[in-house]
Design an enzyme around this catalytic site. Structure first.
Site, PDB file in Angstrom:
ATOM      1  N   HIS A   7       0.816  -1.213   0.000  1.00 17.76           N
ATOM      2  CA  HIS A   7       0.000   0.000   0.000  1.00 17.76           C
ATOM      3  C   HIS A   7       0.852   1.267   0.000  1.00 17.76           C
ATOM      4  O   HIS A   7       2.032   1.259   0.350  1.00 17.76           O
ATOM      5  CB  HIS A   7      -0.935   0.016   1.215  1.00 17.76           C
ATOM      6  CG  HIS A   7      -0.192   0.067   2.522  1.00 17.76           C
ATOM      7  ND1 HIS A   7       0.343   1.230   3.042  1.00 17.76           N
ATOM      8  CD2 HIS A   7       0.138  -0.913   3.398  1.00 17.76           C
ATOM      9  CE1 HIS A   7       0.952   0.971   4.177  1.00 17.76           C
ATOM     10  NE2 HIS A   7       0.849  -0.329   4.426  1.00 17.76           N
ATOM     11  N   GLU A  80      -2.648  -7.194   7.375  1.00 16.47           N
ATOM     12  CA  GLU A  80      -1.277  -7.089   7.876  1.00 16.47           C
ATOM     13  C   GLU A  80      -1.102  -7.939   9.129  1.00 16.47           C
ATOM     14  O   GLU A  80      -2.064  -8.250   9.838  1.00 16.47           O
ATOM     15  CB  GLU A  80      -0.932  -5.625   8.173  1.00 16.47           C
ATOM     16  CG  GLU A  80       0.458  -5.384   8.754  1.00 16.47           C
ATOM     17  CD  GLU A  80       1.629  -5.863   7.903  1.00 16.47           C
ATOM     18  OE1 GLU A  80       1.666  -7.059   7.530  1.00 16.47           O
ATOM     19  OE2 GLU A  80       2.532  -5.048   7.637  1.00 16.47           O
TER      20      GLU A  80
END
Length: 183
Positions: A7, A80
């Protein structure tokens, strides 16, 4: 082909805070990075994009694939790595003897959870099931897949695909908004 991307930048990235599962959006720089990636990779064939459900990954995928008719499918297995009670800590590597730093400095010694953080075994189990159940069949069918995720989660996928030892967990040096070709 299998591609992977981390990201764009968030405020917590700028402050060197551990994000983990804390859901932090892209900042202006992160959005700019994603727009640049959109332009850079506009000719890359992608049939489907899978991404973490965390907003920073979803925003990145949406910006990078803007105006392309590519489905973006969220999968919680691509979230994550959880850093437990250490999420939000600033500059952990500058804190002598901070227990969470073992993940970054000596991943081979991180066997048991520290402060409720996810273990590598747990991380590899969930990302491994995603690879086996989702990625492998589509790669065999000739699909080009993009995964948009995070530093540790992406590193777990890279380690499994390239069969790297845990000592090399961080060796890929995953840059934000840069595509890495894995297969």
């Amino acid at each position: 082909m299998l591609y992977i991307m981390r990201h764009g930048k968030t405020e917590w990235n700028a402050l060197h805070k551990l994000q983990g599962r804390t859901d932090i959006p892209l900042n202006d720089e992160g959005k700019r990075m994603a727009r640049q990636a959109c332009e850079k990779y506009k000719e890359l064939n992608i049939d489907v994009c899978y991404c973490s459900p965390l907003v920073r990954a979803v925003e990145t995928a949406q910006i990078v694939l803007k105006n392309r008719k590519i489905p973006i499918i969220e999968d919680k297995r691509l979230s994550e790595m959880s850093f437990g009670k250490y999420e939000g800590i600033e500059n952990s590597l500058a804190i002598p003897d901070c227990p969470i730093n073992v993940i970054f400095n000596q991943p081979e010694k991180y066997i048991e959870s520290v402060g409720g953080a996810e273990t590598f075994e747990q991380l590899f189990a969930r990302t491994g099931s995603f690879l086996k159940e989702v990625v492998e069949p589509q790669i065999q069918a000739g699909k080009d897949i993009l995964i948009v995720g995070h530093g540790a989660m992406n590193s777990a996928i890279i380690c499994q695909v390239k069969k790297l030892p845990i000592e090399e967990f961080w060796s890929a040096g995953i840059e934000q908004c840069k595509i890495i070709k894995l297969i």
